[in-house]
Design a protein around this motif. Structure first.
Motif, PDB file in Angstrom:
ATOM      1  N   GLU B  30     -13.865  51.917  -8.491  1.00  0.00           N
ATOM      2  CA  GLU B  30     -13.207  52.414  -7.268  1.00  0.00           C
ATOM      3  C   GLU B  30     -13.417  51.436  -6.114  1.00  0.00           C
ATOM      4  O   GLU B  30     -12.496  51.165  -5.349  1.00  0.00           O
ATOM      5  N   LYS B  31     -14.656  50.908  -6.017  1.00  0.00           N
ATOM      6  CA  LYS B  31     -14.931  49.929  -4.958  1.00  0.00           C
ATOM      7  C   LYS B  31     -14.098  48.665  -5.163  1.00  0.00           C
ATOM      8  O   LYS B  31     -13.591  48.076  -4.210  1.00  0.00           O
ATOM      9  N   VAL B  32     -13.993  48.229  -6.423  1.00  0.00           N
ATOM     10  CA  VAL B  32     -13.195  47.037  -6.731  1.00  0.00           C
ATOM     11  C   VAL B  32     -11.743  47.282  -6.317  1.00  0.00           C
ATOM     12  O   VAL B  32     -11.110  46.454  -5.664  1.00  0.00           O
ATOM     13  N   GLN B  33     -11.239  48.461  -6.681  1.00  0.00           N
ATOM     14  CA  GLN B  33      -9.846  48.784  -6.367  1.00  0.00           C
ATOM     15  C   GLN B  33      -9.607  48.815  -4.854  1.00  0.00           C
ATOM     16  O   GLN B  33      -8.595  48.314  -4.364  1.00  0.00           O
ATOM     17  N   LYS B  34     -10.578  49.371  -4.129  1.00  0.00           N
ATOM     18  CA  LYS B  34     -10.452  49.477  -2.678  1.00  0.00           C
ATOM     19  C   LYS B  34     -10.387  48.075  -2.058  1.00  0.00           C
ATOM     20  O   LYS B  34      -9.532  47.782  -1.231  1.00  0.00           O
ATOM     21  N   LYS B  35     -11.307  47.209  -2.523  1.00  0.00           N
ATOM     22  CA  LYS B  35     -11.350  45.831  -2.025  1.00  0.00           C
ATOM     23  C   LYS B  35     -10.026  45.120  -2.312  1.00  0.00           C
ATOM     24  O   LYS B  35      -9.479  44.417  -1.464  1.00  0.00           O
ATOM     25  N   CYS B  36      -9.526  45.299  -3.542  1.00  0.00           N
ATOM     26  CA  CYS B  36      -8.271  44.653  -3.931  1.00  0.00           C
ATOM     27  C   CYS B  36      -7.114  45.165  -3.063  1.00  0.00           C
ATOM     28  O   CYS B  36      -6.267  44.384  -2.618  1.00  0.00           O
ATOM     29  N   SER B  37      -7.082  46.479  -2.822  1.00  0.00           N
ATOM     30  CA  SER B  37      -6.011  47.060  -2.007  1.00  0.00           C
ATOM     31  C   SER B  37      -6.038  46.486  -0.603  1.00  0.00           C
ATOM     32  O   SER B  37      -4.996  46.122  -0.046  1.00  0.00           O
ATOM     33  N   GLU B  38      -7.249  46.401  -0.041  1.00  0.00           N
ATOM     34  CA  GLU B  38      -7.377  45.872   1.323  1.00  0.00           C
ATOM     35  C   GLU B  38      -6.896  44.424   1.396  1.00  0.00           C
ATOM     36  O   GLU B  38      -6.156  44.045   2.306  1.00  0.00           O
ATOM     37  N   THR B  39      -7.349  43.618   0.418  1.00  0.00           N
ATOM     38  CA  THR B  39      -6.973  42.197   0.418  1.00  0.00           C
ATOM     39  C   THR B  39      -5.461  42.052   0.270  1.00  0.00           C
ATOM     40  O   THR B  39      -4.827  41.272   0.984  1.00  0.00           O
ATOM     41  N   GLU B 142     -11.091  39.060  -5.161  1.00  0.00           N
ATOM     42  CA  GLU B 142     -10.596  38.661  -3.837  1.00  0.00           C
ATOM     43  C   GLU B 142     -10.080  37.216  -3.869  1.00  0.00           C
ATOM     44  O   GLU B 142      -8.986  36.920  -3.382  1.00  0.00           O
ATOM     45  N   LEU B 143     -10.907  36.328  -4.469  1.00  0.00           N
ATOM     46  CA  LEU B 143     -10.506  34.924  -4.548  1.00  0.00           C
ATOM     47  C   LEU B 143      -9.212  34.784  -5.356  1.00  0.00           C
ATOM     48  O   LEU B 143      -8.293  34.059  -4.979  1.00  0.00           O
ATOM     49  N   ALA B 144      -9.148  35.516  -6.468  1.00  0.00           N
ATOM     50  CA  ALA B 144      -7.961  35.440  -7.329  1.00  0.00           C
ATOM     51  C   ALA B 144      -6.708  35.928  -6.591  1.00  0.00           C
ATOM     52  O   ALA B 144      -5.636  35.333  -6.712  1.00  0.00           O
ATOM     53  N   ILE B 145      -6.855  37.003  -5.805  1.00  0.00           N
ATOM     54  CA  ILE B 145      -5.694  37.527  -5.065  1.00  0.00           C
ATOM     55  C   ILE B 145      -5.198  36.486  -4.052  1.00  0.00           C
ATOM     56  O   ILE B 145      -4.006  36.240  -3.918  1.00  0.00           O
ATOM     57  N   ARG B 146      -6.154  35.851  -3.370  1.00  0.00           N
ATOM     58  CA  ARG B 146      -5.754  34.819  -2.399  1.00  0.00           C
ATOM     59  C   ARG B 146      -5.050  33.654  -3.087  1.00  0.00           C
ATOM     60  O   ARG B 146      -4.076  33.105  -2.574  1.00  0.00           O
ATOM     61  N   ALA B 147      -5.573  33.271  -4.268  1.00  0.00           N
ATOM     62  CA  ALA B 147      -4.973  32.147  -5.007  1.00  0.00           C
ATOM     63  C   ALA B 147      -3.557  32.506  -5.463  1.00  0.00           C
ATOM     64  O   ALA B 147      -2.634  31.695  -5.371  1.00  0.00           O
ATOM     65  N   VAL B 148      -3.384  33.745  -5.939  1.00  0.00           N
ATOM     66  CA  VAL B 148      -2.065  34.222  -6.354  1.00  0.00           C
ATOM     67  C   VAL B 148      -1.096  34.178  -5.168  1.00  0.00           C
ATOM     68  O   VAL B 148       0.035  33.702  -5.279  1.00  0.00           O
ATOM     69  N   HIS B 149      -1.579  34.661  -4.040  1.00  0.00           N
ATOM     70  CA  HIS B 149      -0.750  34.722  -2.839  1.00  0.00           C
ATOM     71  C   HIS B 149      -0.279  33.324  -2.433  1.00  0.00           C
ATOM     72  O   HIS B 149       0.901  33.101  -2.157  1.00  0.00           O
ATOM     73  N   ARG B 150      -1.224  32.365  -2.431  1.00  0.00           N
ATOM     74  CA  ARG B 150      -0.856  31.000  -2.032  1.00  0.00           C
ATOM     75  C   ARG B 150       0.157  30.398  -3.008  1.00  0.00           C
ATOM     76  O   ARG B 150       1.104  29.734  -2.620  1.00  0.00           O
ATOM     77  N   LYS B 151      -0.060  30.667  -4.296  1.00  0.00           N
ATOM     78  CA  LYS B 151       0.838  30.151  -5.326  1.00  0.00           C
ATOM     79  C   LYS B 151       2.248  30.739  -5.160  1.00  0.00           C
ATOM     80  O   LYS B 151       3.242  30.029  -5.250  1.00  0.00           O
ATOM     81  N   LEU B 152       2.312  32.036  -4.887  1.00  0.00           N
ATOM     82  CA  LEU B 152       3.620  32.691  -4.743  1.00  0.00           C
ATOM     83  C   LEU B 152       4.382  32.178  -3.524  1.00  0.00           C
ATOM     84  O   LEU B 152       5.596  32.071  -3.541  1.00  0.00           O
ATOM     85  N   ARG B 153       3.626  31.859  -2.495  1.00  0.00           N
ATOM     86  CA  ARG B 153       4.277  31.330  -1.294  1.00  0.00           C
ATOM     87  C   ARG B 153       4.912  29.976  -1.561  1.00  0.00           C
ATOM     88  O   ARG B 153       5.927  29.621  -0.998  1.00  0.00           O
ATOM     89  N   LYS B 154       4.231  29.188  -2.446  1.00  0.00           N
ATOM     90  CA  LYS B 154       4.735  27.850  -2.779  1.00  0.00           C
ATOM     91  C   LYS B 154       5.966  27.890  -3.673  1.00  0.00           C
ATOM     92  O   LYS B 154       6.832  27.056  -3.583  1.00  0.00           O
ATOM     93  N   ASN B 155       5.981  28.890  -4.589  1.00  0.00           N
ATOM     94  CA  ASN B 155       7.059  28.945  -5.589  1.00  0.00           C
ATOM     95  C   ASN B 155       8.436  29.145  -4.930  1.00  0.00           C
ATOM     96  O   ASN B 155       8.565  29.809  -3.944  1.00  0.00           O
TER      97      ASN B 155
END
Lengths: 147, 155
Positions: B30-39, B142-155
Motif C-alpha cells: 500500500e505504501k509503495v502504491q501510494k508513493k507511485c501514485s504521488e510520483t 520512484e526512480l523508474a517512474i521518473r526514467a519512464v517519464h523522461r523517456k516518454l517525453r523524448k519519444n
C-alpha cells in the motif's frame, strides 16, 4: 553531500563509441548536467573517468579517506573482471550505486557477471545517459527526506 | 491525454515484511502504491498499479500493457526460479512490449545481487531494451517512474 561519480575504461569515448548502444551524449555533457543538478540542492558532485584500474581503486580509497557520502560507479568493462575494485568498494561505508548506460544482462554473456553488484547498495542499468542524472536527483531527494 | 503507465508486481509481493532484514523497514505494498501514485500525479502520468500471484492474471496484465498502456514497470520477483510460472511466456510477453518501443523497466526493492537475497536473475529479452533498477527500496519505483517519464517525453 559529497558524491563521487567514477567512470571506467572507454567511457571517455561516449558519444562516438557505438552510439546505437551508448547514445550520442558525451561524458562532458552528462557531467555538466549532473554537477548542475547537484549544485541546485547544495551537493558537491565530482565526475572522474579513467582507463586504468589502479587509478579507480585509488579514487575509491580516496573516497574512504575523505569520508565521501556516496559513490556512483560505472566501472564499464572492469565490472566483469576487477576483484580489486570489488575489494576497494567493500571498504567504503558510504552509499554505493553501480550504474551502466546499457543493460549488461541483455548483452553478451561475458557481461552477465558483475563483481561489483554484490558489494553495492543499488544497481541502475539500461536507462541511457539519463541514468546518471536520475541517480543524482534521487540521492539529493533521499538526503532531504532523511534530514 | 496523459501517458498511461502500468506497474505490475509479481508473485508474493502482497507481503513485503521480509524486506525488513535488508534495511527497508515497515514496507507495505500500500505504501509503495501510494508513493507511485504521488510520483505519477506530480509528473502527469496516469497509473494502474497491480499485484498478482497468478500466472494467467500476470499474462493478462502484460497483454494489456501491449494494448492499453504507454509504458511498463515490472517487479517480477523470482519469476525465473518459480516453477509455477512459465518463464518463456513471461519473457516473450515482456518482449512484445519492448518491441513496441515502449519504455519497460524492471524494478526490485532490494539489491538482488547481494548474497542474502534469494531472488533471481534479471529479465533477459533478446530484442528491445529493458531498464533495470534494484536496491533503492520504495525509491526503486520512484526512480523508474521518473526514467519512464523522461523517456516518454523524448519519444
Amino acid at each position: 553531500m559529497n558524491i563521487y561519480v567514477i567512470n571506467g575504461p572507454n567511457i571517455n569515448l561516449l558519444g562516438t563509441r557505438e552510439p546505437e548502444i551508448y547514445g550520442h551524449e558525451t561524458l562532458d555533457s552528462i557531467s555538466k548536467d549532473c554537477i548542475k543538478k547537484g549544485l541546485k540542492d547544495g551537493h558537491d558532485v565530482k565526475f572522474m573517468q579513467s582507463n586504468y584500474e589502479g587509478e579507480i581503486v585509488e579514487w575509491i580509497q580516496n573516497a574512504i579517506k575523505e569520508k565521501i557520502d556516496a559513490i556512483v560507479i560505472n566501472a564499464a568493462a572492469y565490472t566483469h573482471t576487477s576483484i580489486a575494485i570489488h575489494d576497494a568498494l567493500k571498504s567504503f561505508s558510504g552509499f554505493k550505486i553501480e550504474l551502466h548506460i546499457s543493460n549488461p544482462h541483455l548483452r553478451e554473456s561475458f557481461r552477465h557477471v558483475s563483481y561489483i553488484s554484490p558489494v553495492v547498495d543499488a544497481v541502475v542499468a539500461g536507462l541511457g545517459a539519463n541514468g546518471y542524472s536520475h541517480v543524482i536527483e534521487l540521492l539529493a531527494d533521499l538526503q532531504k527526506s532523511y534530514k | 491525454m496523459n501517458n498511461r503507465l502500468l506497474i505490475i508486481n509479481g508473485p508474493g509481493l502482497s507481503d513485503l515484511s521480509h524486506f525488513n532484514e535488508f534495511g527497508h523497514d515497515d514496507l507495505t505494498l500500500e505504501k509503495v502504491q501510494k508513493k507511485c501514485s504521488e510520483t505519477c500525479e506530480s509528473l502527469g502520468l496516469s497509473l494502474e498499479f497491480c499485484q498478482s500471484d497468478d500466472e494467467a492474471e500476470l499474462t493478462n496484465y502484460l497483454t494489456r500493457a501491449c494494448k492499453e498502456f504507454d509504458a511498463l514497470i515490472i517487479n517480477p520477483v523470482s519469476y525465473a526460479n518459480a516453477s509455477s510460472l512459465d518463464f518463456d511466456i513471461y519473457t516473450s510477453n515482456i518482449e512484445t512490449v519492448t518491441l513496441q518501443n515502449k519504455p519497460v523497466i524492471e524494478v526490485h526493492i532490494a539489491n538482488i545481487f547481494q548474497k542474502r537475497v534469494d531472488v533471481t536473475e534479471p529479465i533477459k529479452v533478446s530484442e528491445g531494451n529493458v531498464g533495470f533498477v534494484s536496491g533503492f527500496g520504495i525509491h526503486s519505483y520512484e526512480l523508474a517512474i521518473r526514467a519512464v517519464h523522461r523517456k516518454l517525453r523524448k519519444n
